[in-house]
Design an enzyme around this catalytic site. Structure first.
Site, PDB file in Angstrom:
ATOM      1  CE  LYS A 288      27.099  -2.976   9.255  1.00 13.79           C
ATOM      2  NZ  LYS A 288      25.797  -3.645   9.506  1.00 13.79           N
ATOM      3  CD  GLU A 377      12.461  -5.603  17.993  1.00 15.69           C
ATOM      4  OE1 GLU A 377      13.660  -5.838  17.739  1.00 15.69           O
ATOM      5  OE2 GLU A 377      12.038  -4.443  18.263  1.00 15.69           O
ATOM      6  NE  ARG A 405      13.885  -3.563  22.161  1.00 16.90           N
ATOM      7  CZ  ARG A 405      14.578  -2.656  21.490  1.00 16.90           C
ATOM      8  NH1 ARG A 405      14.893  -2.871  20.235  1.00 16.90           N
ATOM      9  NH2 ARG A 405      14.939  -1.531  22.057  1.00 16.90           N
TER      10      ARG A 405
END
Length: 643
Positions: A288, A377, A405
Site C-alpha cells: 500500500k 460490523e 450493516r
C-alpha cells in the site's frame, strides 16, 4: 495548476488505447499512472495509498480483459483511481470528490466501466458472482467477471458467504485477493496470520510454481485431463502445505501468491487464468502506497492525507491564531479513557476503524480493554451484546453508515434482550467528499423504530461527554445510541466536569416569540447562528436543544407547542422518519395543529461535496434556517394552533 500526464499515459483514453501499447512499455505506463495519481491527489486531495498499491493490477486487468464487456468489481473502491484514469476520466480526474465532480468511488451512473457502485467493503465477490451467474444463464460463455478484494475486506462475513456460494455455483468468476496487510489500519485476526503463512511458506510456493508449470505451461501438462490435473495439483499441495486448504476447501482453485508489482508476471498470469473456467482465486502481494516512500512507511497516515507537498511530504494543515475545537471523534477517544479509569466494567469495540473512531487512544493505553474486530460490523454488535450479558459496559463505536450493516443484530441480539450496549455512531449526518455510500443519513429512523432503544445526539463536545457518562451508569439499563458528526465541534475548551443527563430530557436555550426552533444534535449550532442573525433583523425565535429523539422530552414539547404557533425542526439526518417526523407524530397524538417545517437531509441520494456545500444544498445550514424562519413568519399564524 495544470497537471500533465506522461507521454504514454496521455495517449490512453480508454482500455482499447491501452491494449495498443507494446507489452514492453507497460512498465512505463505504470510509472506514469502512479506519478499522475501522486500529482493530482497532492494538489486536489483524496484517498492516496490504496490506489498506488494497485497501479500494476489496474493496468494488467484492463490490458488483458475485454472491459467493459468483462466485468471488474472493485471492493470498497477507494483504490480505483488508476481504473478511472484508464477508462476515459483522466482529464476530469482533478474533479475527483469535488462538488459536482467525479465520485471518489466506482459509480454505475458515472461510467460503463464502473460495473457496480461500491463504498462499503466486502461486496465485490457477491456482486461479481451474481454477474457471472447471469452471464451463464444468458449463454454469454466468453464473458468474464472479476472481483478485486483486499485482505482487510476479506475478513468480513459477507466475503466468506460469497466464496462459499462461488465454490458450488459453477460460474466463471475470478477473485483477486490483494494482500497488503492493511485496510485503513493494520489488519487483525486469524486470517491475517493465515495469509502470512501462505506468503512465507517458501517450500509450498516453490512447489506450487513447479506444479503450475507442469500442468499448464509445459507440453506434458497438455496430456492431462482437467479432472486429472486438478486432482494431482490438490494432492501435491496437500502433501507439502496446509496453506491452500482454506480456499480450496471452498472449491476455489487457488493460485499464488505472486508479486502484484511485477506487471509482466501479472499480465501473463491473468491471461492464463482468463482461459481457466470455474471459480478461482489469485493471491497477489502488494505494498500500500507503493512508489511513494512516505506512504509505504506510514500507510495509515497516508490512506487519505489531504493536500500535501509531493516533494517534501509535508501535509498541509490549516493554521489558526486561536485555539480550535477538537474533532468529535477525539473527544470520544479521550473521554472513554477518562470513564474507563473510573469504571473497570467499560470496554471498547470497533470494526476496523481504531484511527477513524479514535478508539486507538484506548487501544494504546488499555490494550486489554479495547478491541479491533476487523471489518465485521455484525460481529462487533453481537460480541458487544455477549460482553453486556456479563455486566460489561461496552462502547461499540461504528460509523453511522456502517452501522446499517448490523441492523438485525441490533434488533435481535441487543434490543429484544434489553442489553445496555452503548453505540457511538461516528460520522452521523452528511460526511462530505466520501459521498452517498458514507453519509450517515438513516440511523435516526432505523433506531427510532426499534423498541427499548435510547437515541441521542449532542449539540457540542460537552454534551457528548455527558451523554457518554450517562450511558455507562449502572442506572442505564437499555441500549443507548449517541450519534455525532464528522469533523470539529464548537468548544476549544471542551474538558468540562462530567455530568449526568436525565434520559429523555432536552433543554431550552432561548425564549422567543411566535416561532421556535427544535434542534437535534450538532445542527443546533447552525440554529444558534441563524438566531443571532435573525434577532438583528427583529425576529426572536425560541430555541430548544432536544438531545433525544427517543424518548422524546414530552414536557418540553408541550411547552414549545403551546407557546409557539410556528415550529421549525432541524436535524442532520433524513427527514423521512427522523426527529422532525417524531415531533409530527407527537403532535398528531396530542391534537396539536401548529405550522411545522422540517429541515434535514431530503428524501433523495445526496452526492459528494464539502460539508458546507452539502449543508447548503440540503437546506439546513444557518442561512437556510434563517430563510425558513423568515418564510414561515411571513405566513399568518393559525389561532387554533395555540389551543
Amino acid at each position: 495548476m495544470h497537471i500533465t500526464p506522461g507521454p504514454v499515459l496521455e495517449t490512453i483514453n480508454s482500455p482499447e488505447d491501452l491494449k495498443k501499447v507494446p507489452k514492453e512499455q507497460l512498465h512505463q505506463v505504470c510509472d506514469e499512472l502512479r506519478q499522475y495519481i501522486i500529482d493530482v491527489v497532492s494538489v486536489h486531495g483524496g484517498h492516496f495509498a490504496a490506489s498506488l498499491g494497485v497501479v500494476e493490477l489496474s493496468v494488467a486487468l484492463h490490458y488483458v480483459y475485454n472491459t467493459p464487456y468483462d466485468q471488474l468489481v472493485w471492493d470498497v473502491g477507494h483504490q480505483a483511481y488508476g481504473h478511472k484514469i484508464l477508462t476515459g476520466r483522466r482529464d476530469n480526474f482533478i474533479t475527483n470528490r469535488k462538488y459536482n465532480g467525479l465520485s471518489g468511488f466506482p459509480k454505475r451512473s458515472e461510467s460503463e466501466y464502473d460495473t457496480f457502485g461500491v463504498g462499503h467493503s466486502s461486496t465485490s465477490i457477491s456482486a461479481a458472482l451474481g454477474m457471472a451467474m447471469a452471464a451463464k444463464y444468458k449463454g454469454e460463455k466468453d464473458r468474464k467477471s472479476v472481483a478485486i478484494i483486499g485482505d482487510g475486506s476479506m475478513t468480513a462475513g459477507m466475503a466468506f458467504e460469497a466464496m462459499n456460494h462461488a465454490g458450488v455455483a459453477d460460474s466463471d468468476v475470478l477473485i483477486i485477493l490483494n494482500d497488503n496487510c492493511m485496510s485503513i489500519d493494520p489488519n487483525v485476526g486469524a486470517l491475517k496470520e493465515y495469509l502470512t503463512d501462505i506468503t512465507t511458506s517458501h517450500t509450498y510456493n516453490k512447489l506450487r510454481d513447479d506444479v503450475w508449470k507442469l500442468l499448464g505451461k509445459l507440453p506434458v501438462g497438455k496430456r492431462f485431463t482437467r479432472d486429472m490435473a486438478s486432482k494431482l495439483e490438490a494432492s501435491v499441495k496437500g502433501v507439502v502445505s496446509k496453506s491452500s486448504n482454506l480456499f480450496e476447501a471452498l472449491n476455489l482453485r487457488y493460485f499464488g501468491p505472486i508479486d502484484g508489482h511485477n506487471i509482466t508476471k501479472l499480465t501473463e498470469t491473468l491471461k492464463d487464468l482468463r482461459d481457466i473456467p470455474g471459480p478461482k482465486l489469485l493471491h497477489i502481494l502488494t505494498v500500500k502506497g507503493k512508489g511513494y516512500a512516505l506512504a509505504e512507511k506510514d500507510q495509515t497516515k497516508w490512506h487519505a492525507p489531504g493536500l500535501f507537498d509531493k516533494i517534501t511530504g509535508e501535509i498541509y494543515k490549516k493554521k489558526f491564531d486561536l485555539p480550535q475545537p477538537p474533532k468529535y471523534q477525539d473527544v470520544f477517544g479521550h473521554t472513554i479513557i477518562e470513564l474507563a479509569e473510573q469504571n473497570d466494567k467499560i470496554l471498547g469495540i470497533t470494526p476496523a476503524m481504531p484511527s477513524g473512531s479514535s478508539l486507538k487512544f484506548m487501544m494504546e493505553k488499555m490494550p486489554n480493554r479495547a478491541f479491533d474486530v476487523g471489518i465485521c460490523e455484525q460481529h462487533a454488535v453481537t460480541v458487544s451484546a455477549g460482553m453486556a450479558t456479563q455486566g460489561m459496559k461496552v462502547f461499540c463505536n461504528i460509523y453511522s453508515s456502517f452501522m446499517q450493516r448490523a441492523f438485525d443484530q441490533v434488533v435481535h441480539d441487543v434490543a429484544i434482550q434489553k442489553l445496555p450496549v452503548i453505540f457511538c455512531l461516528d460520522r452521523a449526518g452528511l460526511v462530505g467528499e466520501d459521498g452517498p455510500t458514507h453519509h450517515g443519513a438513516y440511523d435516526v429512523p432505523y433506531f427510532r423504530c426499534i423498541p427499548n432503544m435510547i437515541l441521542s445526539a449532542p449539540m457540542n463536545e460537552q454534551e457528548l461527554r455527558n451523554l457518554m457518562y450517562t450511558a455507562q451508569l449502572e442506572s442505564t439499563k437499555l441500549p443507548f445510541v449517541i450519534r455525532y458528526p464528522r469533523g470539529e465541534g464548537v468548544m476549544p475548551e471542551w474538558r468540562k466536569p462530567l455530568e449526568e443527563i436525565k434520559i429523555g430530557k432536552g433543554r431550552k436555550l432561548k425564549d422567543g416569540k411566535d416561532i421556535a426552533i427544535l434542534s437535534f444534535g450538532h445542527p443546533g449550532n447552525f440554529a444558534a447562528a441563524a438566531i443571532r442573525d435573525l434577532r438583528a433583523d427583529g425576529f426572536t425565535p425560541g430555541h430548544y436543544d432536544m438531545r433525544f429523539a427517543k424518548p422524546l422530552d414530552e414536557e418540553l414539547l408541550h411547552e414549545a407547542l403551546r407557546t409557539y404557533g410556528k415550529i421549525i425542526t432541524v436535524e442532520d439526518g433524513t427527514v423521512v422518519g427522523g426527529f422532525g417526523a417524531a415531533v409530527l407524530e407527537f403532535m398528531q397524538e396530542h391534537g396539536y395543529k401548529n405550522d411545522v417545517r422540517i429541515l434535514g437531509i431530503p428524501d433523495r441520494v445526496v452526492e459528494h461535496g464539502t460539508l458546507k456545500e452539502l449543508h447548503r444544498e440540503c437546506g439546513y445550514d444557518a442561512q437556510a434556517i434563517a430563510d425558513a424562519v423568515r418564510d414561515l413568519m411571513s405566513e399568518p399564524i393559525k389561532i387554533e394552533s395555540l389551543l
